[in-house]
Design an enzyme around this catalytic site. Structure first.
Site, mmCIF file in Angstrom:
data_model
loop_
_atom_site.group_PDB
_atom_site.id
_atom_site.type_symbol
_atom_site.label_atom_id
_atom_site.label_comp_id
_atom_site.label_asym_id
_atom_site.label_seq_id
_atom_site.Cartn_x
_atom_site.Cartn_y
_atom_site.Cartn_z
ATOM 1 N N LYS A 112 39.933 -104.625 -15.194
ATOM 2 C CA LYS A 112 40.939 -106.472 -14.549
ATOM 3 C C LYS A 112 40.160 -106.621 -13.504
ATOM 4 O O LYS A 112 40.211 -107.844 -14.040
ATOM 5 C CB LYS A 112 42.526 -105.479 -14.249
ATOM 6 C CG LYS A 112 42.609 -104.363 -13.552
ATOM 7 C CD LYS A 112 42.548 -105.200 -11.975
ATOM 8 C CE LYS A 112 42.890 -104.000 -11.058
ATOM 9 N NZ LYS A 112 42.753 -104.360 -9.832
ATOM 10 N N THR A 114 46.534 -109.292 -10.283
ATOM 11 C CA THR A 114 45.317 -109.045 -10.073
ATOM 12 C C THR A 114 44.602 -110.561 -10.511
ATOM 13 O O THR A 114 43.502 -111.245 -8.843
ATOM 14 C CB THR A 114 44.068 -108.164 -10.645
ATOM 15 O OG1 THR A 114 45.401 -107.126 -9.998
ATOM 16 C CG2 THR A 114 43.443 -108.349 -9.316
#
Length: 346
Positions: free
Chosen positions: A192, A249
């Site tokens: 990710k 994130t």
């Protein structure tokens, strides 16, 4: 019941986890390499480099002595950068025993070997990989340290070990779930960061919300595709370790990966970006690893591949976006193969 717990090392995430443990009444040793860093933490009750303005609880004490940190400890949590994981695990080995709970909280991969962090730790400790758990999920250290509501997952092949970690960490502001899919949790946590770099780059190019939403959605499909090909459970990627961590994130000002991508999108050279950050940007190393992993498993990762070209082949970010937008027609349902879906649902 209070326990002695060691946290390696005293970066932002390690310090935040040490604070959670101290708030839970445990006797916490936070290991740092530098005696100067240790002195600052113990005397000022602040880790000014990584968590400025945050007062550390009394139950937390820093040390640069590995033996002092681990003597009589019942659990160790490793939160070192990925590039230092092998060195830290090697230093841990003389003081570790198989009764000691060992989990790591590092979201990255070893570039040269393409190995996950649990594999590296197990190799250095000389134990079965099933002894190593992983902490993952949407959890910025800056918010955890300020006791903002946070929910994470502890993944371990051994449900009992996962529950031990859950019991150590869980409290009123820090909720912990368990998961048996260590492979999926580690891959989701590492990959990710690539998509977060891309999201920051998109924002730096001022492409807007439509572009970023598409990037996150297709990025999740890309992560799921390679993860399941490597043997992970596809459902892990729709949970806290996957979509949860991806969203936080790729959209937050706290994210180093997003900030690095944003500066690259604004036209700043990679080395200048890294010099200005002052902390490790895991997505850079993971993009390089993903480039070789996708070749090894013969799985297309178009977003990761274009980011690799931007980071390591000096491709202009706008040209990379044009390459992604100009790909041939696809069906959206190419996330994972029917064979893989049936494997995990029988």
């Amino acid at each position: 019941m209070a326990k002695k717990v060691c946290v390696l090392v005293a970066g932002s995430w390690g310090t935040a986890l040490a604070m959670v443990l101290a708030d839970n009444g445990h006797d916490v040793r936070l290991w740092a390499r530098s005696e100067e860093h240790v002195q600052e933490i113990n005397e000022t009750r602040e880790n000014s480099r990584f968590l400025p303005g945050v007062k550390l609880p009394d139950g937390l004490r820093a040390t640069s002595d590995m033996q002092d940190a681990l003597s009589e400890a019942e659990a160790v949590i490793i939160a070192s950068p990925s590039k230092a994981m092998r060195e830290v695990a090697r230093a841990l080995k003389p003081f570790w025993n198989e009764d000691m709970l060992c989990v790591h909280a590092t979201k990255g991969m070893e570039t040269g070997t393409l190995k996950r962090m649990s594999t590296i730790i197990a190799e250095e400790l000389g134990c079965e990989e099933s002894k190593i758990g992983v902490i993952c999920g949407p959890s910025h250290a800056e918010e955890v340290a300020r006791r903002r509501p946070t929910t994470i997952v502890v993944a371990s092949a051994n449900e009992g070990e996962a529950q031990r970690a859950q019991n150590l960490l869980m409290n009123a502001y820090f909720r912990v779930y368990t998961n048996r899919d260590v492979l999926g949790a580690e891959l989701a946590g590492a990959f990710k960061n690539i998509i977060a770099l891309g999201a920051g780059m998109s924002d730096g190019l001022e492409y807007g919300d439509n572009a970023k939403a598409a990037l996150l959605t297709r990025g999740l499909a890309e992560i799921t595709r390679i993860g399941t090909e490597m043997g992970a459970n596809p459902l892990t990627f729709s949970g806290l370790a996957g979509v949860g961590d991806l969203v936080v994130t790729a959209t937050s000002k706290h994210s180093r990966n997003w900030r690095a991508g944003y500066m690259i999108g604004q036209g700043k050279p990679l080395q200048e970006v890294l010099d200005s950050m002052g902390m490790v940007v895991e997505g850079i190393r993971t993009t390089e690893a993903a480039h070789f992993i996708s070749q090894k498993y013969k799985v297309q990762m178009p977003i990761a591949e274009q980011l690799y070209r931007v980071l390591f082949e000096d491709l202009d970010p706008k040209t990379a976006v044009e390459a992604l937008m100009g790909r041939g027609p696809k069906t959206e349902m190419e996330m994972i193969s029917q064979e893989t879906w049936e494997q995990w649902h029988t």
